[in-house]
Design a protein around this motif. Structure first.
Motif, PDB file in Angstrom:
ATOM      1  N   ALA A   1      54.964  46.773  38.412  1.00  0.00           N
ATOM      2  CA  ALA A   1      54.607  45.464  38.958  1.00  0.00           C
ATOM      3  C   ALA A   1      53.398  45.623  39.871  1.00  0.00           C
ATOM      4  N   MET A   2      52.472  44.682  39.766  1.00  0.00           N
ATOM      5  CA  MET A   2      51.321  44.619  40.649  1.00  0.00           C
ATOM      6  C   MET A   2      51.427  43.306  41.416  1.00  0.00           C
ATOM      7  N   VAL A   3      51.460  43.383  42.748  1.00  0.00           N
ATOM      8  CA  VAL A   3      51.613  42.203  43.595  1.00  0.00           C
ATOM      9  C   VAL A   3      50.289  41.956  44.318  1.00  0.00           C
ATOM     10  N   ARG A   4      49.856  40.710  44.310  1.00  0.00           N
ATOM     11  CA  ARG A   4      48.623  40.332  44.995  1.00  0.00           C
ATOM     12  C   ARG A   4      48.851  39.079  45.824  1.00  0.00           C
ATOM     13  N   THR A   5      48.175  39.024  46.975  1.00  0.00           N
ATOM     14  CA  THR A   5      48.209  37.849  47.840  1.00  0.00           C
ATOM     15  C   THR A   5      47.205  36.820  47.324  1.00  0.00           C
ATOM     16  N   PRO A   6      47.304  35.573  47.780  1.00  0.00           N
ATOM     17  CA  PRO A   6      46.290  34.587  47.397  1.00  0.00           C
ATOM     18  C   PRO A   6      44.873  35.020  47.802  1.00  0.00           C
ATOM     19  N   ASP A   7      44.714  35.640  48.974  1.00  0.00           N
ATOM     20  CA  ASP A   7      43.376  36.097  49.367  1.00  0.00           C
ATOM     21  C   ASP A   7      42.854  37.172  48.425  1.00  0.00           C
ATOM     22  N   GLN A   8      43.713  38.083  48.038  1.00  0.00           N
ATOM     23  CA  GLN A   8      43.300  39.109  47.080  1.00  0.00           C
ATOM     24  C   GLN A   8      42.935  38.475  45.739  1.00  0.00           C
ATOM     25  N   TRP A   9      43.706  37.466  45.329  1.00  0.00           N
ATOM     26  CA  TRP A   9      43.433  36.807  44.052  1.00  0.00           C
ATOM     27  C   TRP A   9      42.124  36.024  44.122  1.00  0.00           C
ATOM     28  N   ALA A  10      41.869  35.381  45.256  1.00  0.00           N
ATOM     29  CA  ALA A  10      40.610  34.650  45.431  1.00  0.00           C
ATOM     30  C   ALA A  10      39.421  35.611  45.336  1.00  0.00           C
ATOM     31  N   SER A  11      39.561  36.796  45.914  1.00  0.00           N
ATOM     32  CA  SER A  11      38.497  37.804  45.812  1.00  0.00           C
ATOM     33  C   SER A  11      38.298  38.250  44.373  1.00  0.00           C
ATOM     34  N   LEU A  12      39.403  38.420  43.647  1.00  0.00           N
ATOM     35  CA  LEU A  12      39.328  38.793  42.242  1.00  0.00           C
ATOM     36  C   LEU A  12      38.579  37.723  41.455  1.00  0.00           C
ATOM     37  N   VAL A  13      38.932  36.463  41.656  1.00  0.00           N
ATOM     38  CA  VAL A  13      38.276  35.361  40.936  1.00  0.00           C
ATOM     39  C   VAL A  13      36.779  35.350  41.249  1.00  0.00           C
ATOM     40  N   ALA A  14      36.432  35.488  42.518  1.00  0.00           N
ATOM     41  CA  ALA A  14      35.028  35.437  42.932  1.00  0.00           C
ATOM     42  C   ALA A  14      34.222  36.621  42.402  1.00  0.00           C
ATOM     43  N   ALA A  15      34.884  37.744  42.145  1.00  0.00           N
ATOM     44  CA  ALA A  15      34.192  38.966  41.737  1.00  0.00           C
ATOM     45  C   ALA A  15      33.886  39.045  40.243  1.00  0.00           C
ATOM     46  N   ASN A  16      34.360  38.101  39.447  1.00  0.00           N
ATOM     47  CA  ASN A  16      34.162  38.165  37.999  1.00  0.00           C
ATOM     48  C   ASN A  16      32.700  38.471  37.662  1.00  0.00           C
ATOM     49  N   PRO A  17      32.440  39.639  37.038  1.00  0.00           N
ATOM     50  CA  PRO A  17      31.061  39.995  36.713  1.00  0.00           C
ATOM     51  C   PRO A  17      30.544  39.338  35.430  1.00  0.00           C
ATOM     52  N   PHE A  18      31.395  38.580  34.764  1.00  0.00           N
ATOM     53  CA  PHE A  18      31.026  37.949  33.500  1.00  0.00           C
ATOM     54  C   PHE A  18      31.230  36.432  33.560  1.00  0.00           C
ATOM     55  N   PRO A  19      30.652  35.744  34.528  1.00  0.00           N
ATOM     56  CA  PRO A  19      30.934  34.308  34.683  1.00  0.00           C
ATOM     57  C   PRO A  19      30.452  33.456  33.513  1.00  0.00           C
ATOM     58  N   ASP A  20      29.308  33.768  32.953  1.00  0.00           N
ATOM     59  CA  ASP A  20      28.814  32.976  31.824  1.00  0.00           C
ATOM     60  C   ASP A  20      29.698  33.162  30.601  1.00  0.00           C
ATOM     61  N   GLU A  21      30.091  34.392  30.356  1.00  0.00           N
ATOM     62  CA  GLU A  21      30.971  34.683  29.227  1.00  0.00           C
ATOM     63  C   GLU A  21      32.335  34.025  29.429  1.00  0.00           C
ATOM     64  N   ALA A  22      32.832  34.057  30.671  1.00  0.00           N
ATOM     65  CA  ALA A  22      34.134  33.453  30.971  1.00  0.00           C
ATOM     66  C   ALA A  22      34.091  31.941  30.768  1.00  0.00           C
ATOM     67  N   ALA A  23      32.986  31.318  31.120  1.00  0.00           N
ATOM     68  CA  ALA A  23      32.862  29.871  30.924  1.00  0.00           C
ATOM     69  C   ALA A  23      32.838  29.522  29.443  1.00  0.00           C
ATOM     70  N   ALA A  24      32.180  30.343  28.651  1.00  0.00           N
ATOM     71  CA  ALA A  24      32.044  30.058  27.221  1.00  0.00           C
ATOM     72  C   ALA A  24      33.250  30.500  26.404  1.00  0.00           C
ATOM     73  N   HIS A  25      33.833  31.638  26.751  1.00  0.00           N
ATOM     74  CA  HIS A  25      34.939  32.232  25.976  1.00  0.00           C
ATOM     75  C   HIS A  25      35.955  32.858  26.937  1.00  0.00           C
ATOM     76  N   PRO A  26      36.723  32.035  27.649  1.00  0.00           N
ATOM     77  CA  PRO A  26      37.607  32.575  28.693  1.00  0.00           C
ATOM     78  C   PRO A  26      38.675  33.545  28.198  1.00  0.00           C
ATOM     79  N   ALA A  27      39.098  33.439  26.958  1.00  0.00           N
ATOM     80  CA  ALA A  27      40.125  34.346  26.450  1.00  0.00           C
ATOM     81  C   ALA A  27      39.566  35.737  26.159  1.00  0.00           C
ATOM     82  N   ARG A  28      38.240  35.870  26.190  1.00  0.00           N
ATOM     83  CA  ARG A  28      37.624  37.154  25.867  1.00  0.00           C
ATOM     84  C   ARG A  28      37.154  37.934  27.089  1.00  0.00           C
ATOM     85  N   VAL A  29      37.363  37.371  28.258  1.00  0.00           N
ATOM     86  CA  VAL A  29      37.111  38.085  29.507  1.00  0.00           C
ATOM     87  C   VAL A  29      38.476  38.451  30.079  1.00  0.00           C
ATOM     88  N   VAL A  30      38.669  39.745  30.364  1.00  0.00           N
ATOM     89  CA  VAL A  30      39.959  40.246  30.820  1.00  0.00           C
ATOM     90  C   VAL A  30      39.784  40.994  32.140  1.00  0.00           C
TER      91      VAL A  30
END
Length: 179
Positions: A73-102
């Motif tokens: 199990a991996m547990v994350r706080t909302p602040d940690q999750w917000a940092s994860l969301v903000a750190a996405n290095p593939f934002p354009d790809e995620a906007a176009a094909h969200p199921a292909r960014v992991v």
């Protein structure tokens, strides 16, 4: 008390099964508040005052006791999750094909050499980046056809679990993060 996002490795895939209603009941029996699941793929959101490390230990012990499953199990706080969301290095790809960014959230960090090894396995435009304790993947042709995904094991990467961008954002919504 605050939200905690709990990700299980390999849950309801690869033969590791625990019905989500039973998972929520287990969390409630542990004293965790307002347990909610997302899909049937190992995503649990609860309210707890426990530190993430302690909650990981308790959840893993409860999974073994309740279901007879040794599941990481991996547990994350909302602040940690917000940092994860903000750190996405593939934002354009995620906007176009969200199921292909992991985002692969690692339990104890990324194993030394994992990023270089993944880059060597990449084919067909695949990309991988490491940010904090997350390995980010762009699979332009999907995971099923990925050279990385077929060969990257916990022995190579470290222990982790991946969620596509759609799931990352749904979990963010569940803990009240605004985007």
């Amino acid at each position: 008390m605050t939200h905690r996002i709990i990700l299980f490795r390999g849950m309801n895939t690869g033969g590791v099964r625990a019905p989500v209603s039973d998972l929520r009941a287990m969390a409630a029996d542990m004293g965790l508040k307002n347990p909610c699941t997302l899909l049937a793929s190992g995503n649990l959101v609860v309210e707890s005052g426990k530190a993430t490390d302690a909650l990981e230990h308790d959840i893993e012990a409860a999974m073994e006791k309740t279901f007879g499953l040794k599941v990481a199990a991996m547990v994350r706080t909302p602040d940690q999750w917000a940092s994860l969301v903000a750190a996405n290095p593939f934002p354009d790809e995620a906007a176009a094909h969200p199921a292909r960014v992991v985002a692969m959230v690692m339990k104890d960090g990324i194993r030394a050499g994992a990023l270089d090894a993944c880059r060597e396995l990449a084919e067909g435009g695949e990309c991988v980046e490491a940010i904090d304790d997350v390995l980010w993947f762009w699979f332009p042709n999907g995971q099923g056809e990925s050279g990385i995904f077929k060969k990257a094991t916990p022995r190579l990467l470290g222990m982790g679990t991946g969620r596509n961008w759609n799931t990352v954002l749904k979990l963010a919504d569940m803990v009240g993060l605004t985007r």
